[in-house]
Design an enzyme around this catalytic site. Structure first.
Site, PDB file in Angstrom:
ATOM      1  N   ARG A   1       0.836  -1.274  -0.053  1.00 33.21           N
ATOM      2  CA  ARG A   1      -0.421  -0.351   0.126  1.00 33.21           C
ATOM      3  C   ARG A   1       1.103   1.100  -0.051  1.00 33.21           C
ATOM      4  O   ARG A   1       0.316   2.220  -0.025  1.00 33.21           O
ATOM      5  CB  ARG A   1      -1.226   0.057   0.889  1.00 33.21           C
ATOM      6  CG  ARG A   1      -2.598  -1.232   1.349  1.00 33.21           C
ATOM      7  CD  ARG A   1      -2.592  -1.537   2.513  1.00 33.21           C
ATOM      8  NE  ARG A   1      -1.966  -2.181   3.152  1.00 33.21           N
ATOM      9  CZ  ARG A   1      -2.218  -2.652   4.098  1.00 33.21           C
ATOM     10  NH1 ARG A   1      -3.689  -2.058   4.906  1.00 33.21           N
ATOM     11  NH2 ARG A   1      -2.217  -3.975   5.152  1.00 33.21           N
TER      12      ARG A   1
ATOM     13  N   ASN B   1      39.080  40.802   3.425  1.00 36.62           N
ATOM     14  CA  ASN B   1      37.333  41.366   2.653  1.00 36.62           C
ATOM     15  C   ASN B   1      37.565  40.282   1.538  1.00 36.62           C
ATOM     16  O   ASN B   1      38.334  41.207   0.472  1.00 36.62           O
ATOM     17  CB  ASN B   1      37.616  42.345   2.343  1.00 36.62           C
ATOM     18  CG  ASN B   1      36.649  43.010   2.329  1.00 36.62           C
ATOM     19  OD1 ASN B   1      35.182  42.756   1.300  1.00 36.62           O
ATOM     20  ND2 ASN B   1      35.690  44.181   2.522  1.00 36.62           N
TER      21      ASN B   1
ATOM     22  N   TYR C   1      32.417  32.415  -4.514  1.00 38.18           N
ATOM     23  CA  TYR C   1      32.663  31.217  -4.592  1.00 38.18           C
ATOM     24  C   TYR C   1      34.356  30.964  -4.270  1.00 38.18           C
ATOM     25  O   TYR C   1      34.449  31.084  -4.964  1.00 38.18           O
ATOM     26  CB  TYR C   1      32.924  29.841  -6.084  1.00 38.18           C
ATOM     27  CG  TYR C   1      33.326  28.404  -6.031  1.00 38.18           C
ATOM     28  CD1 TYR C   1      32.368  28.051  -5.098  1.00 38.18           C
ATOM     29  CD2 TYR C   1      34.246  28.382  -6.344  1.00 38.18           C
ATOM     30  CE1 TYR C   1      32.592  26.415  -4.069  1.00 38.18           C
ATOM     31  CE2 TYR C   1      34.430  27.210  -5.424  1.00 38.18           C
ATOM     32  CZ  TYR C   1      33.908  26.334  -4.819  1.00 38.18           C
ATOM     33  OH  TYR C   1      34.084  24.808  -4.958  1.00 38.18           O
TER      34      TYR C   1
ATOM     35  N   ASN D   1      39.420  26.421  -8.059  1.00 31.37           N
ATOM     36  CA  ASN D   1      40.210  25.649  -6.816  1.00 31.37           C
ATOM     37  C   ASN D   1      40.687  24.782  -7.880  1.00 31.37           C
ATOM     38  O   ASN D   1      41.367  23.413  -7.186  1.00 31.37           O
ATOM     39  CB  ASN D   1      39.564  25.375  -5.857  1.00 31.37           C
ATOM     40  CG  ASN D   1      38.192  24.788  -5.682  1.00 31.37           C
ATOM     41  OD1 ASN D   1      37.645  25.316  -6.324  1.00 31.37           O
ATOM     42  ND2 ASN D   1      37.745  23.419  -4.707  1.00 31.37           N
TER      43      ASN D   1
ATOM     44  N   ALA E   1      33.074  41.886  -4.018  1.00 29.54           N
ATOM     45  CA  ALA E   1      31.610  41.451  -4.783  1.00 29.54           C
ATOM     46  C   ALA E   1      32.055  39.933  -5.809  1.00 29.54           C
ATOM     47  O   ALA E   1      32.937  40.570  -6.496  1.00 29.54           O
ATOM     48  CB  ALA E   1      31.161  42.175  -5.222  1.00 29.54           C
TER      49      ALA E   1
ATOM     50  N   LYS F   1      33.259  25.662  -0.091  1.00 31.01           N
ATOM     51  CA  LYS F   1      33.146  24.434   0.498  1.00 31.01           C
ATOM     52  C   LYS F   1      35.051  24.022   1.559  1.00 31.01           C
ATOM     53  O   LYS F   1      35.826  24.862   0.233  1.00 31.01           O
ATOM     54  CB  LYS F   1      33.879  23.698  -0.695  1.00 31.01           C
ATOM     55  CG  LYS F   1      33.386  22.407  -0.605  1.00 31.01           C
ATOM     56  CD  LYS F   1      33.642  21.224  -1.183  1.00 31.01           C
ATOM     57  CE  LYS F   1      35.344  21.682  -1.676  1.00 31.01           C
ATOM     58  NZ  LYS F   1      36.523  20.793  -2.270  1.00 31.01           N
TER      59      LYS F   1
ATOM     60  N   GLY G   1      -8.566  -3.755  12.130  1.00 38.61           N
ATOM     61  CA  GLY G   1      -9.340  -5.481  12.922  1.00 38.61           C
ATOM     62  C   GLY G   1     -10.216  -4.827  14.304  1.00 38.61           C
ATOM     63  O   GLY G   1      -9.751  -4.373  14.738  1.00 38.61           O
TER      64      GLY G   1
HETATM   65  C1  UD1 Z   1      -2.627  -5.680  10.955  1.00 41.58           C
HETATM   66  C2  UD1 Z   1      -4.087  -6.300  12.055  1.00 41.58           C
HETATM   67  C3  UD1 Z   1      -4.932  -5.768  12.194  1.00 41.58           C
HETATM   68  C4  UD1 Z   1      -4.570  -4.742  13.098  1.00 41.58           C
HETATM   69  C5  UD1 Z   1      -3.717  -3.244  12.081  1.00 41.58           C
HETATM   70  C6  UD1 Z   1      -3.443  -2.814  13.378  1.00 41.58           C
HETATM   71  C7  UD1 Z   1      -3.464  -8.739  11.251  1.00 41.58           C
HETATM   72  C8  UD1 Z   1      -4.172  -9.529  10.663  1.00 41.58           C
HETATM   73  N1  UD1 Z   1      -4.481  -7.934  11.394  1.00 41.58           N
HETATM   74  O1  UD1 Z   1      -3.139  -5.400   9.826  1.00 41.58           O
HETATM   75  O2  UD1 Z   1      -6.102  -6.624  12.889  1.00 41.58           O
HETATM   76  O3  UD1 Z   1      -5.691  -3.876  13.272  1.00 41.58           O
HETATM   77  O4  UD1 Z   1      -2.185  -4.306  12.090  1.00 41.58           O
HETATM   78  O5  UD1 Z   1      -1.812  -1.125  12.967  1.00 41.58           O
HETATM   79  O6  UD1 Z   1      -2.536  -9.360  11.861  1.00 41.58           O
HETATM   80  N2  UD1 Z   1       4.385  -8.653   8.743  1.00 41.58           N
HETATM   81  C9  UD1 Z   1       4.835  -9.718   8.408  1.00 41.58           C
HETATM   82  N3  UD1 Z   1       4.529 -10.956   8.115  1.00 41.58           N
HETATM   83  C10 UD1 Z   1       3.492 -11.123   7.060  1.00 41.58           C
HETATM   84  C11 UD1 Z   1       2.479  -9.799   7.143  1.00 41.58           C
HETATM   85  C12 UD1 Z   1       2.821  -8.907   7.266  1.00 41.58           C
HETATM   86  O7  UD1 Z   1       5.911  -9.817   8.683  1.00 41.58           O
HETATM   87  O8  UD1 Z   1       3.132 -12.180   5.917  1.00 41.58           O
HETATM   88  C13 UD1 Z   1       3.949  -8.014   9.176  1.00 41.58           C
HETATM   89  C14 UD1 Z   1       4.149  -6.394   8.576  1.00 41.58           C
HETATM   90  O9  UD1 Z   1       5.531  -6.337   7.597  1.00 41.58           O
HETATM   91  C15 UD1 Z   1       3.834  -5.658  10.342  1.00 41.58           C
HETATM   92  C16 UD1 Z   1       2.939  -6.400  10.063  1.00 41.58           C
HETATM   93  O10 UD1 Z   1       2.855  -7.657   9.999  1.00 41.58           O
HETATM   94  O11 UD1 Z   1       5.149  -4.701  10.010  1.00 41.58           O
HETATM   95  C17 UD1 Z   1       1.198  -5.973  10.086  1.00 41.58           C
HETATM   96  O12 UD1 Z   1       1.283  -5.702   8.876  1.00 41.58           O
HETATM   97  P1  UD1 Z   1       0.015  -5.499   7.872  1.00 41.58           P
HETATM   98  O13 UD1 Z   1      -0.333  -6.189   6.155  1.00 41.58           O
HETATM   99  O14 UD1 Z   1       0.634  -3.745   7.991  1.00 41.58           O
HETATM  100  O15 UD1 Z   1      -1.177  -5.526   8.836  1.00 41.58           O
HETATM  101  P2  UD1 Z   1      -2.740  -4.661   8.715  1.00 41.58           P
HETATM  102  O16 UD1 Z   1      -3.611  -4.852   7.490  1.00 41.58           O
HETATM  103  O17 UD1 Z   1      -2.057  -3.343   9.033  1.00 41.58           O
HETATM  104 CA    CA Z   2      -0.231  -2.496   9.470  1.00 43.84          CA
END
Ligand code: UD1
Ligand code: CA
Length: 457
Positions: A15, A376, A365, A385, A379, A350, A139
């Site tokens: 995203r 001094n 410069y 350099n 201008a 610089k 969530g």
């Molecule tokens: C997640 C939560 C959501 C919560 C929100 C809060 C889940 C399914 N959802 O959603 O309930 O409200 O965070 O910010 O957990 N990541 C991994 N591996 C993966 C997927 C994600 O390491 O396979 C890491 C991402 O780098 C990130 C974090 O987990 O740091 C959350 O993942 P992201 O996809 O951002 O979840 P959200 O949709 O924000």
């Molecule tokens: Ca997130």
């Protein structure tokens, strides 16, 4: 019992619409993931595990300055529960509480983390929730009639009624050591086809284990970064905290909301910052300095009582007490401006030293130059350099004077008290107290124009 922290940082961050892995997007000059890492380290965790995947090498590289981290790789991004599963091999046998945070939630404080560990007590799981006016994307927390948390429904999977729920899952949890076994029961039967970590709420409850929700009263701390707009929002929060901090320390900010500064910057009392000032890196500004509008300073050191007029762009240089610069001066790395020296408009420097009381008022410069006390620079003086291959040094003596539009071809020495006539191109040493003139002599042709006019009738 000490806790461990697992930071989930393997996600794709689609995203963000960026080639840069989400974890490395800078917030006030520091990669996002570093904030969560610092919080985890400061919380007194016995182990800090970072789950990396997308942009693996770059993320590791960005975190190499932090000691005591363990990394584990999530090869495929199958969801947050799957990500946590990757920490199992590192934490198997660790029987203290396991805190799980998300690398994209950088504002969480140490107190909030340790508060969650306390809320957990001895068994079950605890999670942070918050109420948001606009919960889109998060969530949603479902509670039963008695107010107990029964489940989390991701935005994608929620019905229109569930989407009305304002209480959301912040993505920060604390689990007892049953978490590894419980993870095996998380399914990926949902809109995204991913293994959702908050599904552990259901699993824990089905096993009759305690699920504690901690409702945060400071939602700004739990903001997640999924989009550019959220990145900007988090940066805004960090900035306003920093500005507040420095104002309490005695800094005057005019239109503070327009001022950008990084956490590595240090300011003394009675510094004045005009609108639009940008302070980056290890910039240090001494007492009573005034920084004019739209100055951009990177790794600059200003001793007390330095004045910068608007639009000075300066990096990696030092200005001593009582010196001043601008408007529109440019400092490239390695400039030293000593006490009372003056750098005027459209002067670029610089690797140059301006000794006490020296002046370069307009349009110059000056590169690889040592300018003597009280000298001094007229201008339009330009130091040549660079010969196309190498840089050479120029030394200008005490109280020397370079006339307007002179070109000093380095290597060159101009003696103490010497003068250079305006418009000269000087490439030989000028002795002490001498006058150097190096330009074509002027010749006036008497009546020339008049004759021309008459001939043309
Ligand atoms: C997640 C939560 C959501 C919560 C929100 C809060 C889940 C399914 N959802 O959603 O309930 O409200 O965070 O910010 O957990 N990541 C991994 N591996 C993966 C997927 C994600 O390491 O396979 C890491 C991402 O780098 C990130 C974090 O987990 O740091 C959350 O993942 P992201 O996809 O951002 O979840 P959200 O949709 O924000
Ligand atoms: Ca997130």
């Amino acid at each position: 019992m000490k806790h461990a922290v697992v930071i989930l940082a393997a996600g794709l961050g689609t995203r963000m619409k960026s080639r840069l892995p989400k974890m490395l997007h800078p917030l006030l000059g520091k990669p996002m993931v570093a904030y969560g890492v610092e919080t985890a380290l400061r919380s007194g965790a016995e182990k800090v595990v970072v789950v990396v995947g997308h942009g693996l090498e770059q993320v590791r590289e960005a975190l190499k300055g932090y000691g005591g981290l363990e990394f584990t790789v999530q090869e495929q991004q199958l969801g947050t529960a799957h990500a946590l599963m990757q920490a199992r091999r590192v934490l198997e046998g660790f029987d203290g509480p396991v805190v799980v945070t998300q690398g994209d939630t950088p504002l969480t404080s140490v107190e909030t983390l340790t508060g969650l560990v306390e809320a957990l007590g001895h068994e079950g799981m605890a999670l942070l929730t918050m109420r948001l006016d606009n919960p889109t994307g998060y969530g949603r927390i479902l509670r039963d009639k008695r107010g107990e948390i029964v489940a989390n429904i991701e935005h994608k999977d929620a019905t229109p009624e569930q989407r009305e729920i304002k209480e959301i899952n912040a993505g920060i949890y604390c689990f007892d050591s049953h978490v590894w076994e419980a993870l095996e029961h998380v399914s990926n039967d949902n809109a995204a086809g991913e293994y959702y970590l908050p599904d552990l709420i259901r699993v824990y409850r089905e096993r009759g284990r305690r699920v504690v929700g901690l409702l945060s009263d400071d939602p700004s701390e739990l903001l997640g970064v999924n989009s550019r707009a959220q990145l900007a929002e988090v940066e805004r929060v960090l900035l306003s905290r920093l500005r507040e901090h420095w104002m309490t320390q005695g800094v005057r900010m005019i239109q503070p909301e327009t001022i950008y500064l990084e956490p590595t910057v240090e300011l003394a009392p009675d510094v004045t910052l005009w609108p639009g000032v940008v302070l980056r890196g290890h910039t240090r500004i001494g007492e009573g300095c005034e920084i004019g509008a739209y100055c951009v300073l990177t790794d600059m050191e200003l001793e007390p009582h330095v004045t910068l007029r608007p639009h000075v762009v300066a990096e990696s240089s030092v200005m001593k007490s009582g010196s001043d610069a601008g408007p529109f001066a440019r400092f490239r790395p390695g400039v030293l401006v000593e006490e009372g020296a003056h750098v005027g408009n459209f002067v670029e420097m610089k690797n140059t030293r301006m000794r006490r009381g020296a002046k370069a008022g307009h349009v110059s410069y000056l590169g690889d130059t040592d300018i003597g006390e009280e000298a001094n620079i007229g201008a339009g003086t330009v130091v040549a350099n660079y010969d196309g291959q190498r840089k050479h040094k120029t030394v200008i003596g005490k109280r020397a004077f370079t006339g307007s539009n002179s070109t000093l071809v380095a290597p060159l020495e101009v003696g103490d008290g010497a003068y250079i006539a305006a418009g000269s191109t000087v490439n030989k040493a000028v002795p002490e107290d001498a006058l150097a003139i190096a330009r074509a002599r002027q010749e006036n042709k008497e009546g020339y124009v008049k004759r021309l006019r008459e001939r043309r009738g």
